[in-house]
Design an enzyme around this catalytic site. Structure first.
Site, PDB file in Angstrom:
ATOM      1  N   TYR A  61     -11.929 -15.069   3.174  1.00  0.00           N
ATOM      2  CA  TYR A  61     -10.881 -14.064   3.519  1.00  0.00           C
ATOM      3  C   TYR A  61     -10.610 -13.895   4.730  1.00  0.00           C
ATOM      4  O   TYR A  61     -11.349 -14.228   5.730  1.00  0.00           O
ATOM      5  CB  TYR A  61     -11.527 -12.572   3.015  1.00  0.00           C
ATOM      6  CG  TYR A  61     -10.593 -11.378   3.437  1.00  0.00           C
ATOM      7  CD1 TYR A  61      -9.523 -11.160   2.612  1.00  0.00           C
ATOM      8  CD2 TYR A  61     -10.978 -10.913   4.579  1.00  0.00           C
ATOM      9  CE1 TYR A  61      -8.781 -10.048   2.763  1.00  0.00           C
ATOM     10  CE2 TYR A  61     -10.200  -9.620   4.867  1.00  0.00           C
ATOM     11  CZ  TYR A  61      -9.139  -9.452   3.798  1.00  0.00           C
ATOM     12  OH  TYR A  61      -8.160  -8.303   4.104  1.00  0.00           O
TER      13      TYR A  61
ATOM     14  N   TYR B  26      -2.834 -12.673   3.189  1.00  0.00           N
ATOM     15  CA  TYR B  26      -2.451 -12.403   1.920  1.00  0.00           C
ATOM     16  C   TYR B  26      -1.186 -13.236   1.427  1.00  0.00           C
ATOM     17  O   TYR B  26      -1.315 -14.084   0.614  1.00  0.00           O
ATOM     18  CB  TYR B  26      -2.060 -10.948   1.257  1.00  0.00           C
ATOM     19  CG  TYR B  26      -3.507 -10.069   1.864  1.00  0.00           C
ATOM     20  CD1 TYR B  26      -4.129  -9.847   0.792  1.00  0.00           C
ATOM     21  CD2 TYR B  26      -3.469  -9.301   2.898  1.00  0.00           C
ATOM     22  CE1 TYR B  26      -5.114  -8.802   1.067  1.00  0.00           C
ATOM     23  CE2 TYR B  26      -4.434  -8.443   3.311  1.00  0.00           C
ATOM     24  CZ  TYR B  26      -5.256  -8.216   2.084  1.00  0.00           C
ATOM     25  OH  TYR B  26      -6.417  -7.570   2.345  1.00  0.00           O
TER      26      TYR B  26
ATOM     27  N   LYS C 136       0.834  -1.065  -0.249  1.00  0.00           N
ATOM     28  CA  LYS C 136      -0.340   0.015  -0.072  1.00  0.00           C
ATOM     29  C   LYS C 136       0.952   1.060   0.219  1.00  0.00           C
ATOM     30  O   LYS C 136       0.490   2.304  -0.416  1.00  0.00           O
ATOM     31  CB  LYS C 136      -1.040  -0.051   1.180  1.00  0.00           C
ATOM     32  CG  LYS C 136      -1.779  -1.169   1.519  1.00  0.00           C
ATOM     33  CD  LYS C 136      -2.648  -1.780   0.004  1.00  0.00           C
ATOM     34  CE  LYS C 136      -3.518  -2.841  -0.041  1.00  0.00           C
ATOM     35  NZ  LYS C 136      -3.101  -4.014   0.542  1.00  0.00           N
TER      36      LYS C 136
HETATM   37  C1  LIG Z   1      -3.676  -5.335   0.485  1.00  0.00           C
HETATM   38  C2  LIG Z   1      -2.909  -6.434   0.383  1.00  0.00           C
HETATM   39  C3  LIG Z   1      -2.425  -7.402  -0.627  1.00  0.00           C
HETATM   40  C4  LIG Z   1      -3.270  -7.466  -2.000  1.00  0.00           C
HETATM   41  O1  LIG Z   1      -3.118  -6.203  -2.645  1.00  0.00           O
HETATM   42  P1  LIG Z   1      -3.953  -5.410  -3.456  1.00  0.00           P
HETATM   43  O2  LIG Z   1      -3.684  -4.584  -4.342  1.00  0.00           O
HETATM   44  O3  LIG Z   1      -5.121  -5.115  -2.564  1.00  0.00           O
HETATM   45  O4  LIG Z   1      -4.714  -6.490  -4.747  1.00  0.00           O
HETATM   46  C5  LIG Z   1      -1.594  -8.277  -0.669  1.00  0.00           C
HETATM   47  N1  LIG Z   1      -0.709  -8.269   0.365  1.00  0.00           N
HETATM   48  C6  LIG Z   1      -0.815  -7.520   1.515  1.00  0.00           C
HETATM   49  C7  LIG Z   1       0.124  -7.882   2.446  1.00  0.00           C
HETATM   50  C8  LIG Z   1      -1.742  -6.486   1.481  1.00  0.00           C
HETATM   51  O5  LIG Z   1      -1.961  -5.705   2.714  1.00  0.00           O
END
Ligand SMILES: *Cc1c(COP(=O)(O)O)cnc(C)c1O
Length: 330
Positions: free
Chosen positions: A261, A287, A48
């Site tokens: 999720y 993730y 992010k």
């Molecule tokens: C948000 C996030 C993702 C996914 O990325 P997107 O751009 O939302 O698809 C992957 N890994 C982590 C650790 C995240 O915080």
């Protein structure tokens, strides 16, 4: 493309490391490399940060005094938006979507703890499935009525402006692959709110890189996620005025989502432990743990050719591990 025409704040002084994972490669029998976006700037890093470089620059250009965004209770995006706000002297208000009922606990560890520590102004919790834009808009209306200037950032920072962060990252990867003299056969990553996946596809296409990207889903079924990714791919390519990658280049596998999720799977737990114990690299439970489970699963079921070089994009998230200690205890 002329990316430099967009205002951008810089939260990391240099490209993130791109390195080989020799012990994991030996274990899996395929060559695995890693792009360390977990080591990027702002509080404990992650993908992010790259999106926020463009989004926060836009907020500042518009004279905003408050960032408003939305995420899950253990949202890395919310932590990093808050950290960017702190760094820029802005306020930050969060809307948290309880996708799992009762999952927000202001006294929980991980990112929840950091929301308070970094100084969030307010946290509004809404039930899963609520209209998140609506929730942000009504919060923004309250702020405006107090004479404030809110700037709304969508979930995950995933709009065309945020996706530019991963158009930049694609360029970085192309340059590093040239410098290291390694031609990657695949790039694998977690696919969530889609900004990372879409930005990378647009950036690789614009660079004529010719490297296929494997998205690994963390919540949605394959068809729904691929449609979401392709929508942002089209919007981002239009926004930049570059050719649009074909639909066939969007792959978002759903074999490693598990029950849903943020819900743990045995494959995620194994992946987190393998990366930690073989390479000293900390993944996250929501993730990168599931994306790495996908990479490991694909290697084991023979999806890669012998000699293939796979680049795993580490998108961060390790702070959430501390909210999942019982999941990993043996
Ligand atoms: C948000 C996030 C993702 C996914 O990325 P997107 O751009 O939302 O698809 C992957 N890994 C982590 C650790 C995240 O915080």
């Amino acid at each position: 493309m002329r990316l430099a025409r967009f205002p951008r704040r810089r939260y990391t002084p240099a490209p993130t490391p791109l390195e080989k994972l020799p012990r994991l490669s030996a274990h899996l029998g395929v060559e695995v490399w890693i792009k360390r976006d977990d080591l990027i700037g702002l509080a404990m890093g992650g993908n992010k940060t790259r999106k926020l470089e463009f989004l926060v620059a836009d907020a500042l250009a518009q004279g905003a005094d408050t960032l408003v965004t939305v995420g899950a209770p253990q949202s890395n995006h919310c932590r990093l938006t808050l950290a960017a706000a702190a760094k820029e002297g802005l306020k930050c208000c969060l809307v948290l979507e309880e996708r799992v009922r009762g999952s927000y606990d202001r006294n929980a560890s991980g990112n929840n703890f950091l929301f308070g520590l970094i100084g969030v102004e307010s946290v509004n919790v809404v039930p899963g499935g609520a209209d998140l834009n609506d929730a942000m808009m009504s919060l923004a209306d309250d702020l405006i009525s107090q004479g404030r200037k809110p700037y709304l950032i969508p979930g995950g920072g995933s709009n065309p402006l945020g996706a530019l962060g991963y158009v930049v990252c694609a360029g970085e990867i192309v340059q590093q692959s040239l410098d290291l003299h390694v031609a990657f056969d695949h790039i694998a990553l977690a696919s969530g709110s889609t900004g990372t996946h879409a930005g990378l596809l647009v950036g690789l296409e614009a660079a004529h890189a010719g490297v296929p990207v494997i998205g690994i889903n963390v919540s949605r079924p394959r068809a729904a996620q691929e449609a979401n990714v392709f929508k942002l791919v089209s919007e981002t390519a239009d926004f930049l005025g570059v050719p649009q990658p074909e639909r066939s280049k969007v792959t978002a596998l759903d074999d490693w989502v598990g029950p849903g999720y943020s819900l743990p799977t045995p494959e995620m737990i194994e992946a987190v432990k393998l990366f930690a114990r073989l390479e000293g690299v900390l993944l996250d439970p929501v993730y990168t743990g599931k994306a790495a489970a996908g990479l490991i699963g694909m290697a084991r079921r023979g999806d890669f050719k012998s000699g293939d070089k796979i680049l795993f994009l580490h998108t961060g998230g390790a702070p959430a591990l501390f909210a999942y200690q019982s999941t990993f205890r043996e």
